[in-house]
Design a protein around this motif. Structure first.
Motif, short mmCIF file in Angstrom:
data_model
loop_
_atom_site.label_atom_id
_atom_site.label_comp_id
_atom_site.label_asym_id
_atom_site.label_seq_id
_atom_site.Cartn_x
_atom_site.Cartn_y
_atom_site.Cartn_z
N LEU A 65 0.85 -1.19 0.00
CA LEU A 65 0.00 0.00 0.00
C LEU A 65 0.88 1.24 0.00
O LEU A 65 1.89 1.29 0.71
N ILE A 66 0.51 2.22 -0.81
CA ILE A 66 1.20 3.51 -0.81
C ILE A 66 0.20 4.56 -0.35
O ILE A 66 -0.67 5.00 -1.11
N ALA A 67 0.29 4.93 0.91
CA ALA A 67 -0.57 5.97 1.47
C ALA A 67 0.20 7.28 1.44
O ALA A 67 1.37 7.32 1.81
N TYR A 68 -0.45 8.34 1.01
CA TYR A 68 0.29 9.61 0.88
C TYR A 68 -0.63 10.81 1.03
O TYR A 68 -1.81 10.77 0.71
N TYR A 69 -0.03 11.88 1.54
CA TYR A 69 -0.67 13.18 1.51
C TYR A 69 0.20 14.07 0.63
O TYR A 69 1.42 14.15 0.82
N SER A 70 -0.42 14.73 -0.33
CA SER A 70 0.31 15.59 -1.25
C SER A 70 -0.34 16.97 -1.26
O SER A 70 -1.51 17.11 -1.64
N ALA A 71 0.42 17.98 -0.84
CA ALA A 71 -0.13 19.33 -0.78
C ALA A 71 -0.14 20.01 -2.15
O ALA A 71 -1.09 20.69 -2.51
N VAL A 78 5.69 11.04 -6.76
CA VAL A 78 6.57 9.98 -6.24
C VAL A 78 5.74 8.75 -5.89
O VAL A 78 6.14 7.61 -6.17
N ALA A 79 4.58 8.96 -5.28
CA ALA A 79 3.72 7.84 -4.91
C ALA A 79 3.31 7.03 -6.13
O ALA A 79 3.26 5.79 -6.09
N ASN A 80 3.01 7.71 -7.22
CA ASN A 80 2.62 7.01 -8.45
C ASN A 80 3.75 6.16 -9.00
O ASN A 80 3.52 5.04 -9.49
N VAL A 81 4.97 6.65 -8.92
CA VAL A 81 6.12 5.88 -9.40
C VAL A 81 6.32 4.64 -8.53
O VAL A 81 6.59 3.54 -9.03
N ILE A 82 6.18 4.80 -7.22
CA ILE A 82 6.32 3.66 -6.31
C ILE A 82 5.25 2.61 -6.60
O ILE A 82 5.51 1.40 -6.60
N ALA A 83 4.03 3.07 -6.86
CA ALA A 83 2.94 2.15 -7.17
C ALA A 83 3.24 1.36 -8.44
O ALA A 83 3.00 0.15 -8.51
N ASP A 84 3.75 2.05 -9.45
CA ASP A 84 4.10 1.37 -10.71
C ASP A 84 5.22 0.36 -10.50
O ASP A 84 5.21 -0.73 -11.08
N ALA A 85 6.19 0.71 -9.66
CA ALA A 85 7.35 -0.15 -9.45
C ALA A 85 7.03 -1.37 -8.59
O ALA A 85 7.65 -2.42 -8.74
N THR A 86 6.06 -1.24 -7.68
CA THR A 86 5.74 -2.33 -6.76
C THR A 86 4.45 -3.07 -7.09
O THR A 86 4.21 -4.16 -6.54
N GLY A 87 3.63 -2.48 -7.96
CA GLY A 87 2.31 -3.07 -8.20
C GLY A 87 1.38 -2.85 -7.03
O GLY A 87 0.37 -3.53 -6.89
N GLY A 88 1.72 -1.88 -6.17
CA GLY A 88 0.93 -1.62 -4.97
C GLY A 88 -0.30 -0.76 -5.23
O GLY A 88 -0.51 -0.24 -6.33
N ILE A 143 4.50 5.35 3.36
CA ILE A 143 3.77 6.55 3.79
C ILE A 143 4.52 7.77 3.27
O ILE A 143 5.68 8.01 3.63
N GLY A 144 3.84 8.54 2.43
CA GLY A 144 4.48 9.70 1.80
C GLY A 144 3.88 11.02 2.26
O GLY A 144 2.68 11.12 2.53
N PHE A 173 8.46 8.05 3.02
CA PHE A 173 9.18 8.82 2.00
C PHE A 173 8.62 10.23 2.01
O PHE A 173 7.45 10.45 2.37
N ALA A 174 9.47 11.19 1.67
CA ALA A 174 9.06 12.59 1.76
C ALA A 174 9.56 13.38 0.56
O ALA A 174 10.48 12.96 -0.15
#
Length: 221
Positions: A65-71, A78-88, A143-144, A173-174
């Motif tokens: 799971l990639i949970a994130y808050y993006s202002a 970054v979260a989208n790239v992690i999701a693509d790389a992990t299939g999460g 968690i981003g 990740f930040a």
């Protein structure tokens, strides 16, 4: 006459035995057909289950799971790239009262983030949803967040406080223009009280996709 009766009785017995044999053969044939049909149905069910499993894996419904808050969108990238790389699976942390551009103006002492920074009691940010569906199925949770005044943006706090991370590997990740991770990851770990928290990674605003992928690959997930 006696001989004819004897022959007649014998013929009747033979015919009866033939009928019984025929019935037995039909019964055995029916049983074989039924068994074969059951085997075919079981094989079909197994094939369908395998196909469904493959479909789930391909759609990214795995245990990451990639949970994130993006202002401003940087953390989301970054979260989208992690999701693509992990299939999460992605889970955006959305405040019930979204932050406007004026709210995020940290140079203005009267802005929302400035007021919340000065008064910690104002940092209890309610989220539209604090827990994703199938939370218990995730083994690894990224968690981003953006860095605000050296710590994780506080909308993330509500997510961390609302969930039990027992048995989960947690990877923060930040994103920030200049600040590092600081103690943001450690503070969130203390807040959570559970989970196997890993060292986090900070990316600059507008992070290069290759840098994010390289970092994810190095995690050995």
């Amino acid at each position: 006459m006696k001989m004819k009766k004897l022959i007649s009785v014998m013929l009747t017995g033979v015919m009866a035995m033939g009928l019984l044999a025929g019935c037995g053969s039909s019964s055995e044939s029916a049983e074989e057909d039924s068994s074969e049909q059951a085997a075919q149905e079981e094989t079909q069910d197994d094939t369908e289950e395998t196909a469904e499993g493959a479909s789930d894996a391909a759609s990214g419904s795995g245990n990451v799971l990639i949970a994130y808050y993006s202002a401003t969108g940087n953390t989301e990238e970054v979260a989208n790239v992690i999701a693509d790389a992990t299939g999460g699976d992605l889970f955006e942390l959305e405040p019930v009262e979204p932050y406007t551009d004026d709210d995020l103006n940290w140079t203005d002492d009267n802005s929302r983030v400035s007021q919340e920074h000065e008064d910690e009691s104002l940092r209890d940010v309610e989220l539209v949803s604090a827990t994703p569906e199938n939370w218990d199925s995730y083994d690894t949770v990224f968690i981003g967040y953006p860095i605000w005044w050296g710590i994780a943006a506080w909308p993330v706090d509500s997510f961390v406080e609302s969930n039990d991370f027992t048995g989960k590997t947690v990877i923060p990740f930040a994103t920030s223009a200049s600040s590092g991770m600081g103690e943001s990851g450690q503070l969130l770990e203390e807040m959570a009280g559970t989970g196997d928290w890993q060292e986090g990674q900070r990316f600059r605003s507008g992070a290069d996709e290759a840098d994010v992928q390289e970092w994810v690959n190095g995690l050995g997930l």
